[in-house]
Motif scaffolding. Structure first.
Motif, mmCIF file in Angstrom:
data_model
loop_
_atom_site.group_PDB
_atom_site.id
_atom_site.type_symbol
_atom_site.label_atom_id
_atom_site.label_comp_id
_atom_site.label_asym_id
_atom_site.label_seq_id
_atom_site.Cartn_x
_atom_site.Cartn_y
_atom_site.Cartn_z
ATOM 1 N N UNK A 83 0.853 -1.190 0.000
ATOM 2 C CA UNK A 83 0.000 0.000 0.000
ATOM 3 C C UNK A 83 0.886 1.236 0.000
ATOM 4 N N UNK A 84 0.383 2.282 -0.613
ATOM 5 C CA UNK A 84 1.138 3.531 -0.714
ATOM 6 C C UNK A 84 0.288 4.680 -0.181
ATOM 7 N N UNK A 85 0.771 5.341 0.820
ATOM 8 C CA UNK A 85 0.080 6.513 1.395
ATOM 9 C C UNK A 85 -1.387 6.223 1.672
ATOM 10 N N UNK A 113 -14.463 14.389 9.324
ATOM 11 C CA UNK A 113 -13.231 15.135 9.613
ATOM 12 C C UNK A 113 -12.105 14.241 10.129
ATOM 13 N N UNK A 114 -12.460 13.012 10.501
ATOM 14 C CA UNK A 114 -11.488 12.175 11.200
ATOM 15 C C UNK A 114 -10.779 11.203 10.240
ATOM 16 N N UNK A 115 -9.466 11.179 10.341
ATOM 17 C CA UNK A 115 -8.712 10.191 9.563
ATOM 18 C C UNK A 115 -8.665 8.886 10.349
ATOM 19 N N UNK A 116 -9.361 7.856 9.854
ATOM 20 C CA UNK A 116 -9.344 6.555 10.530
ATOM 21 C C UNK A 116 -8.029 5.847 10.237
ATOM 22 N N UNK A 117 -7.504 6.084 9.045
ATOM 23 C CA UNK A 117 -6.234 5.503 8.621
ATOM 24 C C UNK A 117 -5.502 6.605 7.870
ATOM 25 N N UNK A 118 -4.210 6.736 8.155
ATOM 26 C CA UNK A 118 -3.493 7.830 7.505
ATOM 27 C C UNK A 118 -2.110 7.402 7.053
ATOM 28 N N UNK A 119 -1.851 7.577 5.771
ATOM 29 C CA UNK A 119 -0.513 7.416 5.206
ATOM 30 C C UNK A 119 0.119 6.073 5.565
ATOM 31 N N UNK A 120 -0.603 5.009 5.336
ATOM 32 C CA UNK A 120 -0.101 3.688 5.706
ATOM 33 C C UNK A 120 0.616 3.030 4.527
ATOM 34 N N UNK A 121 1.854 2.627 4.769
ATOM 35 C CA UNK A 121 2.629 1.875 3.775
ATOM 36 C C UNK A 121 2.827 0.477 4.319
ATOM 37 N N UNK A 180 -3.202 4.256 -2.492
ATOM 38 C CA UNK A 180 -3.791 3.122 -3.187
ATOM 39 C C UNK A 180 -3.193 1.801 -2.729
ATOM 40 N N UNK A 181 -3.852 0.732 -3.157
ATOM 41 C CA UNK A 181 -3.451 -0.624 -2.776
ATOM 42 C C UNK A 181 -2.961 -1.342 -4.024
ATOM 43 N N UNK A 182 -1.873 -2.085 -3.894
ATOM 44 C CA UNK A 182 -1.435 -2.949 -4.986
ATOM 45 C C UNK A 182 -1.427 -4.392 -4.514
ATOM 46 N N UNK A 183 -2.045 -5.260 -5.299
ATOM 47 C CA UNK A 183 -1.953 -6.690 -5.038
ATOM 48 C C UNK A 183 -1.155 -7.282 -6.184
ATOM 49 N N UNK A 184 -0.209 -8.134 -5.874
ATOM 50 C CA UNK A 184 0.633 -8.760 -6.892
ATOM 51 C C UNK A 184 1.195 -7.696 -7.847
ATOM 52 N N UNK A 185 1.579 -6.580 -7.285
ATOM 53 C CA UNK A 185 2.197 -5.484 -8.035
ATOM 54 C C UNK A 185 1.294 -4.784 -9.042
#
Lengths: 336, 280
Positions: free
Chosen positions: A35-37, A44-52, A88-93
């Motif tokens: 995952x990228x960013x 207003x609330x970020x439940x998930x933020x900038x997760x790699x 965004x999410x990448x599966x198998x590149x």
């Protein structure tokens, strides 16, 4: 016009090669999920933020975090249930949202509690899932029922199932269609110790015997420690740390809780040791910050000084850290 | 991937559910109840209708017949049948949210569009079977109890459909009723995509239908101008089948407009559903 056609053909040709390479390659560094960013905002609330996140083939990846840390929101994004606000999410590149149907055909999942059509049999529920996967070989349903140990009850309505059976059926449906990668959200939640043990063993078997890459979330460190090879910790929607489980857990000083008597003399001995990074008195106990491998040396020294050592409870720094954020999270959860 | 296997499962899911049979049970209680009541009451009802006519015309034959009774029962298409349809149509998407089973369905290779098509077609199949059931039961039992005869329709004017035409006209009317109930089902389906509980769509659909029907019937200029834009203005398209002669043009227009509303409702549902975050 003919030119266009040839371009199209070449693209699809490369695509095929790409796919087959993806599937059969045995390179250990092959990335299954990335995952990228990745971020999700609710109002207003970020439940998930900038997760790699990065999960490699063959790993059992533990995704650890206290309740409400953003684990399920992340998992829902990994399986296209919710749309990321950022990243965004990448599966198998390959990007998930562009190639959703192809990519998800290689993935199995169980999101939060295992919910089914209660008025239908387990078999019928699995048939529904099979149809949504575009069909599975005729034996496949019996196979996953067997793995989950539900063969005898397969034709009973799910309504009559215990929580543990539903949870096992949840894993069974994730395995339908022979996925390379399964994502399980708190698969042991609410199970009794026996059930937890069974699910844990099942996950280990899937990993070692079937070579399935497993992504597993939990709010219990011990759970992740016992099953996972790699892990990431998420707290308040932000990724705290990610890496190999053993390396992460064994780096840094541990917090060692000691029950020693008499306390005063023990303090005098311990505080002069060069490897002790911190010492605190906590009621009847001493809390010593030090490398864990020095504990035998310290015990010998105390005993030599005639001090009784009744107990020595080491807690590694990551564990200590995780317990702190877990307590912090439960403070937040309680009404003000 | 094809929709058919998903559709088959959706049909099974719907028809293995107890909720689906509430409509059928309600109809199989109501139709015999009304017909037996009418039978016991005798011909006094038809006499009150025909009293004026008999001063100028001579009425021959059995006017108190199965077709007449069926036509009376068709008035349930205004509110009663839409309610029974919204029970199931309103549950199609919201029920999956309530049960948490969207999480089971929508993490699969089958795209949301395909899932939605399967669910929509299932909803239309349900509406169709319910109206067909109403048709078969009311005509079948009606003809058994009351026999056949010319169909007299009392409104602002009187229409009499000869006995040899009455059956086919009623079949056409029920066909048109299916078409208009599809529109009701589409609305309930749309509401179903918005919430996580089936109660909302059911109440929402019924509120819209009742409010629109009231608006349609209040003779105020503003409301009269509004009329053509309300789908409820065309829900009674089935009555066009009982005009003598049939005004095909009016009927065709109503059919097209209802179809337009149904497609519109579906497209809005689709737009909502493919973008929706599944949080249930």
């Amino acid at each position: 016009m003919p030119h266009n056609v040839s371009v199209c053909l070449r693209f699809s040709f490369f695509d095929d090669i790409y796919l087959s390479h993806d599937r059969w390659s045995t390179v250990s560094a092959e990335i299954v999920l990335q995952t990228f960013h990745l971020g999700k905002r609710f109002k207003q609330r970020w439940a998930v933020k900038d997760v790699h996140l990065r999960v490699h083939r063959g790993e059992v990846f533990g995704f650890l975090g206290p309740n409400g840390a953003g684990k399920s929101t992340t998992i829902r994004m990994l399986l296209s249930l919710i749309r990321p606000t950022s990243g965004y999410v990448e599966l198998f590149n390959r990007p998930l949202l562009k190639h959703r149907d192809v990519l998800l055909s290689r993935v199995g999942g169980l999101v939060e509690s295992a919910d089914f059509y209660l008025y239908l049999s387990a078999r019928r529920n699995l048939e529904i899932v099979a149809a949504l996967r575009g069909g599975v070989p005729p034996r496949a349903i019996d196979e996953v029922l067997e793995i989950a140990g539900l063969t005898k009850r397969a034709d009973d309505k799910v309504k009559t199932y215990s929580h543990g059976m539903k949870q096992r059926l949840g894993i069974a449906q994730a395995l339908l269609g022979d996925p390379e990668f399964i994502i399980l959200d708190e698969p042991t939640l609410g199970l009794d110790p026996q059930g937890i043990k069974e699910v844990r063993e099942l996950i280990m078997r899937l990993s070692t015997e079937r070579r399935i890459t497993v992504f597993l979330s939990s709010h219990l460190l011990s759970e992740i420690e016992q099953t996972a090879t790699s892990m990431a910790i998420i707290n308040k929607g932000v990724l705290v740390v990610q890496g190999n489980v053993r390396e992460l857990l064994n780096t840094g000083d541990s917090m060692v809780k000691m029950d020693v008597r008499p306390l005063e003399r023990a303090v005098r001995v311990i505080e002069h040791q060069p490897f002790v990074a911190g010492l605190e008195r906590n009621g009847e106990f001493l809390e010593v910050k030090m490398p864990l491998e020095k504990s035998a040396e310290l015990i010998a020294m105390l005993v030599a000084e005639g001090i009784e050592v009744h107990a020595l409870i080491p807690r590694r720094s990551l564990e200590e850290y995780f317990l702190t954020i877990t307590e912090g999270a439960s403070d937040v959860a309680s009404p003000v | 991937m094809v929709v058919v296997p998903i559709l088959i499962n959706e049909i099974l899911k719907t028809y293995l559910k107890w909720r689906t049979y509430i409509g059928f049970i309600a109809i199989s209680v109501l139709v015999p109840l009304v017909q037996i009541g009418l039978k016991l009451e005798g011909g006094s009802m038809i006499q009150s209708i025909t009293r004026n006519l008999e001063q100028d015309f001579m009425l021959i034959g059995n006017l108190y017949n199965g077709y007449f009774v069926t036509h009376l029962i068709m008035n349930s298409l205004w509110v009663h049948v839409p309610f029974l349809i919204s029970l199931v149509a309103g549950d199609q998407l919201a029920g999956e949210a309530t049960g948490g089973t969207f999480r089971l369905m929508l993490i699969r290779p089958a795209s949301r569009t395909r899932v939605l098509i399967a669910k929509y077609v299932t909803t239309l199949i349900y509406a169709t079977t319910l109206v067909l059931f109403l048709a078969i039961l009311s005509i079948g039992l009606g003809v058994t109890l009351f026999g056949t005869g010319d169909l007299i329709i009392a409104g602002r004017s009187f229409t009499i459909i000869p006995v040899d035409e009455a059956f086919s006209r009623l079949c056409l009317a029920f066909g048109l009723a299916i078409w208009s109930m599809w529109c009701v089902a589409s609305l309930a389906f749309l509401f179903s995509s918005l919430v996580e509980n089936a109660i909302g769509p059911i109440i929402g659909t019924m509120t819209v239908i009742i409010v629109f029907l009231i608006i349609s019937n209040i003779p105020v200029d503003l409301f009269t101008e509004l009329r053509p834009y309300l789908f409820t203005s065309y829900l009674n398209v089935w009555q066009e089948a009982l005009h003598v002669p049939i005004e095909w043009r009016t009927m065709g227009e109503s059919v097209l407009k209802l179809g337009g509303f149904s497609v519109g409702f579906y497209l809005v549902t689709w737009y909502i559903f493919v973008k929706k975050d599944i949080l249930s």
